[in-house]
Design an enzyme around this catalytic site. Structure first.
Site, PDB file in Angstrom:
ATOM      1  N   HIS A 155      23.554   3.251 -55.344  1.00  0.00           N
ATOM      2  CA  HIS A 155      22.976   1.919 -55.115  1.00  0.00           C
ATOM      3  C   HIS A 155      23.377   0.885 -56.151  1.00  0.00           C
ATOM      4  CE1 HIS A 155      20.417   4.577 -52.678  1.00  0.00           C
ATOM      5  NE2 HIS A 155      20.460   3.551 -51.852  1.00  0.00           N
TER       6      HIS A 155
ATOM      7  N   LYS B 125      30.455   2.788 -49.166  1.00  0.00           N
ATOM      8  CA  LYS B 125      29.642   3.084 -47.994  1.00  0.00           C
ATOM      9  C   LYS B 125      29.130   1.768 -47.388  1.00  0.00           C
ATOM     10  CE  LYS B 125      25.124   5.229 -47.273  1.00  0.00           C
ATOM     11  NZ  LYS B 125      23.888   5.618 -47.924  1.00  0.00           N
TER      12      LYS B 125
ATOM     13  N   CYS C 286      17.353   5.467 -53.547  1.00  0.00           N
ATOM     14  CA  CYS C 286      17.434   6.847 -53.031  1.00  0.00           C
ATOM     15  C   CYS C 286      16.049   7.422 -52.762  1.00  0.00           C
ATOM     16  CB  CYS C 286      18.091   7.785 -54.039  1.00  0.00           C
ATOM     17  SG  CYS C 286      19.768   7.393 -54.484  1.00  0.00           S
TER      18      CYS C 286
ATOM     19  N   CYS D   7      22.495   4.233 -60.792  1.00  0.00           N
ATOM     20  CA  CYS D   7      22.652   5.157 -59.670  1.00  0.00           C
ATOM     21  C   CYS D   7      23.954   4.774 -58.967  1.00  0.00           C
ATOM     22  CB  CYS D   7      21.471   5.010 -58.716  1.00  0.00           C
ATOM     23  SG  CYS D   7      21.834   5.663 -57.077  1.00  0.00           S
TER      24      CYS D   7
ATOM     25  N   HIS E  46      21.847  -0.801 -39.305  1.00  0.00           N
ATOM     26  CA  HIS E  46      23.251  -1.190 -39.358  1.00  0.00           C
ATOM     27  C   HIS E  46      24.091  -0.081 -38.729  1.00  0.00           C
ATOM     28  CE1 HIS E  46      24.179   1.522 -42.679  1.00  0.00           C
ATOM     29  NE2 HIS E  46      23.221   0.989 -43.419  1.00  0.00           N
TER      30      HIS E  46
ATOM     31  N   CYS F 250      15.095   6.411 -58.761  1.00  0.00           N
ATOM     32  CA  CYS F 250      15.866   5.363 -58.076  1.00  0.00           C
ATOM     33  C   CYS F 250      15.150   5.032 -56.764  1.00  0.00           C
ATOM     34  CB  CYS F 250      17.301   5.815 -57.796  1.00  0.00           C
ATOM     35  SG  CYS F 250      18.161   4.651 -56.693  1.00  0.00           S
TER      36      CYS F 250
ATOM     37  N   HIS G  79      23.549   3.725 -39.285  1.00  0.00           N
ATOM     38  CA  HIS G  79      22.430   4.379 -38.589  1.00  0.00           C
ATOM     39  C   HIS G  79      22.799   4.640 -37.135  1.00  0.00           C
ATOM     40  CE1 HIS G  79      20.500   1.631 -41.684  1.00  0.00           C
ATOM     41  NE2 HIS G  79      20.345   2.847 -42.179  1.00  0.00           N
TER      42      HIS G  79
HETATM   43  N1  MSP Z   1      14.767   8.089 -44.815  1.00  0.00           N
HETATM   44  C1  MSP Z   1      15.820   8.881 -45.354  1.00  0.00           C
HETATM   45  C2  MSP Z   1      16.062  10.122 -44.509  1.00  0.00           C
HETATM   46  C3  MSP Z   1      14.885  10.988 -44.307  1.00  0.00           C
HETATM   47  S1  MSP Z   1      15.241  12.298 -43.227  1.00  0.00           S
HETATM   48  C4  MSP Z   1      13.936  13.309 -43.333  1.00  0.00           C
HETATM   49  C5  MSP Z   1      17.094   8.055 -45.440  1.00  0.00           C
HETATM   50  N2  MSP Z   1      17.152   6.979 -44.652  1.00  0.00           N
HETATM   51  S2  MSP Z   1      18.375   5.944 -44.585  1.00  0.00           S
HETATM   52  O1  MSP Z   1      17.978   4.961 -43.615  1.00  0.00           O
HETATM   53  O2  MSP Z   1      18.690   5.482 -45.886  1.00  0.00           O
HETATM   54  O3  MSP Z   1      19.645   6.698 -44.119  1.00  0.00           O
HETATM   55  C6  MSP Z   1      19.616   7.705 -43.180  1.00  0.00           C
HETATM   56  C7  MSP Z   1      20.955   8.085 -42.644  1.00  0.00           C
HETATM   57  O4  MSP Z   1      21.657   6.962 -42.125  1.00  0.00           O
HETATM   58  C8  MSP Z   1      21.988   8.714 -43.549  1.00  0.00           C
HETATM   59  O5  MSP Z   1      21.846  10.006 -43.913  1.00  0.00           O
HETATM   60  C9  MSP Z   1      23.129   8.689 -42.577  1.00  0.00           C
HETATM   61  O6  MSP Z   1      22.857   9.648 -41.597  1.00  0.00           O
HETATM   62  C10 MSP Z   1      22.999   7.293 -42.001  1.00  0.00           C
HETATM   63  N3  MSP Z   1      23.815   6.337 -42.734  1.00  0.00           N
HETATM   64  C11 MSP Z   1      23.407   5.224 -43.424  1.00  0.00           C
HETATM   65  N4  MSP Z   1      24.502   4.561 -43.861  1.00  0.00           N
HETATM   66  C12 MSP Z   1      25.619   5.219 -43.493  1.00  0.00           C
HETATM   67  C13 MSP Z   1      26.990   4.979 -43.578  1.00  0.00           C
HETATM   68  N5  MSP Z   1      27.503   3.919 -44.188  1.00  0.00           N
HETATM   69  N6  MSP Z   1      27.819   5.863 -42.977  1.00  0.00           N
HETATM   70  C14 MSP Z   1      27.367   6.944 -42.273  1.00  0.00           C
HETATM   71  N7  MSP Z   1      26.081   7.182 -42.164  1.00  0.00           N
HETATM   72  C15 MSP Z   1      25.185   6.431 -42.847  1.00  0.00           C
HETATM   73  O7  MSP Z   1      17.975   8.433 -46.162  1.00  0.00           O
END
Ligand code: MSP
Length: 510
Positions: A148, A296, A131, A145, A18, A128, A21
Site C-alpha cells: 500500500h 497492482k 492490508c 507496507c 474495480h 497496516c 474485483h
Molecule cells: N476483504 C479481503 C478478503 C477477505 S476474504 C475472506 C480483501 N478484500 S479486497 O477487496 O482488498 O481484495 C479482494 C480480492 O480482490 C483480492 O484477493 C483479489 O482476489 C482481488 N483483487 C483486487 N485487486 C486486484 C488486482 N489488481 N488484480 C487481481 N485481483 C485483485 O482482501
C-alpha cells in the site's frame, strides 16, 4: 452426485469495485458454470467484507455511521456480479445476522476445544490498515507496507490471541496433498512460510466499536480476518432459510483468491478450521495481479483501468469476461489495459468468432436456402478436431486453468476458420457435381460452431446463446453435447447479425 462449491474473496467496501474485483468474480463464475454443464450441483458464493477499520474510517469521513455507510455502498457491489453475467447462489455481507451469530459460535468452539488455543496477551506492534494486517519490520520496505506504500500504525493493546504455533505440523500435513494449493509455486510459498515457524496472532481488536463482539468479552470485536474468513462456512448455514448446506457443500469447498491474501487463506484459515473442529477446504487457487504498469491495479494506488461497469456498458459483459480470462494467464500477473480489451474484442471476438458465424450462416442461407440435413462423416477432419475437445477443456478447468482451457477452445475456432478457407465452399457451390461435398462441409462447420458455442458458454454466456439460436440449435448446454455429429437439421436458417459489432469508444484509457 458430485458437487462443487466455489467462493470468491469477500471484498472490502471502503470503495466501489474495480477491475481486479471483477476479475476474481468472473473467473469463479466461469468455473461454476462449467461444472454445472457437467451436471454437478454447484454453489457460488461471493459478497462483501464490511467490518474493516478502513471501512469505519471512510464512513466517519463521510459523517455516517458504519452500518449506514455499508448499507449504501453495498448496492454497487451487488451490481457488479449481476452486470458481469454472474449470478451467485448467495451474496454474503458480514453484517448479516446469520454471519455474526456463526462467527461468535465459531470462536467459542475454538475457545472451548480443550487445548487452550485462545489466550489473552498484549499486542504491541505495527498494523497496516490497507492490508488489515499486523506487520513485522522485515515485511516493510523503507518503513512502508510495500503493498500500500504507507507506513503502518503502531498499536499496543490487550487482545485475544490464537495459538497458530500449535498447528504447524497439522498444516504441513495438508500440504502433503499435491493439489491442496494451486498453482504449485504458491503451495511452496505457503509451505515455506509455515516451515519458517508460525507466530500466534491476535483474533480480536480492542477499542474498535465496528465489528462482531467477542462473545466472552464484548468490549473487544473479532479481528476483521477472523470474522471475514468464516464467511465461507457461515454462508452455508443461513443462505437457504430452514436448510443447513454445510454437510452438502463444505466437503467440496474450493476458494479462489488473489495472491495478496495467500497466508490468510492457506495458513490461518485451515488452522482456525482445525481448531474449531471443521475440515479444511478441499482446495485453494491463488491467482496473480492485474497490473497497470508494474503496480497492482488498485484504488488506493490510484492507477485505475476504467470502471468495470463502464467497460461492460461499452463492450458487453461477455467481452469483459473474455478479456479477464484471456489477457493474463490465470495464476500469473499481467497487464490489464483497455487497449488490450479493444484489440481482443475486434480481432478475436469480432473476427475469429463473429465473422465465422456470419460466414457460415450466410453460406448456408445462400447455397442451401437455409436448409441442411445432418451429414456427419467419421473421417471428417472436423470430427478429429472436435473429438478431444470436451475432455481437454474439462481437465484444464478442473485444474483452474482458466486461460489454457479458453485457448484450447480457441484452437478449434481457428481450425474452423482454416477449414472455411481450405474447403472454399464458394468454389464447391459453382460445381453441381460437388453438391454432396458442399453439404458435408457446411454441415461440419455448423456442427463445429455448435460445439464451440457450448464449450464457450461458461465464458461467453450471452454470445453462446445467440450462436445456438442463429444456428437453430437447441439451447441445451449439457457438456455431453461437446462432441462431433450432434447438430440437428436446420430449416430456414438466415445469415446471422454481427455477434460482436464494432464499438466506437470514447476516452476510456488510463
Ligand atoms: N476483504 C479481503 C478478503 C477477505 S476474504 C475472506 C480483501 N478484500 S479486497 O477487496 O482488498 O481484495 C479482494 C480480492 O480482490 C483480492 O484477493 C483479489 O482476489 C482481488 N483483487 C483486487 N485487486 C486486484 C488486482 N489488481 N488484480 C487481481 N485481483 C485483485 O482482501
Amino acid at each position: 452426485m458430485e458437487r462443487f462449491y466455489l467462493t470468491t474473496p469477500i471484498y472490502y467496501v471502503n470503495s466501489t469495485p474495480h477491475i481486479g474485483h471483477a476479475y476474481t468474480t468472473v473467473a469463479a463464475d466461469v468455473f461454476v458454470r462449467h461444472q454445472r454443464q457437467r451436471g454437478r450441483e454447484s454453489f457460488l458464493l461471493t459478497g462483501v467484507d464490511e467490518h474493516a477499520s478502513k471501512v469505519a474510517r471512510v464512513a466517519a469521513a463521510q459523517g455516517l455511521e458504519p452500518q449506514e455507510y455499508v448499507d449504501g455502498i453495498v448496492e454497487s457491489w451487488r451490481a457488479l456480479p449481476a452486470r458481469l453475467g454472474v449470478s451467485p447462489d448467495f451474496f454474503i455481507r458480514t453484517s448479516d445476522e446469520g454471519h455474526k451469530r456463526f462467527v461468535q459460535e465459531f470462536l467459542e468452539r475454538i475457545r472451548q476445544n480443550g487445548r487452550d488455543d485462545i489466550y489473552q496477551d498484549v499486542y504491541a506492534g505495527l498494523y497496516c490498515v490497507g492490508c488489515e494486517a499486523f506487520k513485522t519490520e522485515d515485511e516493510l520496505v523503507d518503513g512502508k507496507c510495500p503493498e500500500h506504500d504507507v507506513e503502518p500504525e503502531w498499536i499496543e493493546e490487550r487482545n485475544w490471541f490464537f495459538r497458530l504455533s500449535a498447528y504447524q505440523e497439522r498444516l504441513l500435513a495438508l500440504y502433503e496433498r499435491h493439489d491442496f494449493v494451486l498453482p504449485a509455486f504458491r503451495a511452496n510459498e505457503a509451505r515455506s512460510f509455515i516451515e519458517s515457524g508460525l507466530q500466534d496472532f491476535s483474533i480480536s481488536r480492542a477499542g474498535q466499536p465496528w465489528g462482531i463482539p467477542i462473545p466472552w468479552d464484548p468490549d473487544q470485536v473479532a479481528y476483521v480476518w477472523a470474522d471475514a474468513l468464516v464467511n465461507y462456512l457461515s454462508a452455508l448455514t443461513y443462505a437457504r432459510s430452514g436448510e443447513d448446506l454445510v454437510e452438502r457443500f463444505w466437503p467440496v469447498a474450493r476458494h479462489l483468491l488473489g495472491k495478496d491474501i495467500l497466508r490468510f487463506h492457506c495458513v490461518y484459515w485451515p488452522a482456525l478450521l482445525l481448531a474449531a473442529g471443521y475440515e479444511p477446504p478441499q482446495q485453494l487457487f491463488a491467482h496473480g495481479y492485474l497490473l497497470s504498469g508494474d503496480r497492482k491495479v488498485s484504488k488506493s494506488l490510484g492507477n485505475l483501468v476504467a470502471d468495470p461497469l463502464d467497460l461492460v456498458d461499452l463492450y458487453g459483459a461477455d467481452a469483459v469476461r473474455f478479456w479477464c480470462a484471456r489477457s493474463v494467464s490465470f495464476g500469473q500477473d499481467g497487464i490489464a489495459s483497455v487497449d488490450g480489451l479493444r484489440e481482443r474484442y475486434e480481432r478475436e471476438l469480432g473476427n475469429d468468432l463473429g465473422n465465422l458465424l456470419s460466414r457460415v450462416t450466410a453460406m448456408i442461407a445462400r447455397y442451401r436456402d437455409g436448409d441442411l440435413e445432418p451429414s456427419p462423416s467419421a473421417d471428417s477432419p472436423i470430427a478429429a478436431i472436435l473429438e478431444p475437445l470436451a475432455d481437454d477443456v474439462a481437465a484444464r478447468l478442473d485444474d483452474f486453468d482458466l486461460t489454457g482451457a479458453l485457448e484450447r477452445i480457441w484452437e478449434v475456432v481457428r481450425a474452423l476458420n482454416r477449414h472455411v478457407e481450405s474447403t472454399a465452399p464458394w468454389q464447391l457451390a459453382k460445381d453441381d457435381a460437388r453438391a454432396n461435398e458442399l453439404d458435408c462441409v457446411l454441415w461440419d462447420l455448423l456442427d463445429g460452431l455448435r460445439v464451440v458455442a457450448i464449450a464457450l458458454a461458461a465464458y461467453l454466456p450471452e454470445a453462446s446463446e445467440r450462436i445456438l439460436d442463429a444456428l437453430r440449435q437447441p439451447a441445451t448446454l449439457d457438456w455431453r453435447e461437446v462432441a462431433y455429429g450432434r447438430a440437428q437439421r436446420v430449416e430456414g436458417l438466415a445469415a446471422a447479425t454481427p455477434l460482436f459489432p464494432r464499438v466506437d469508444e470514447p476516452s476510456l484509457t488510463v
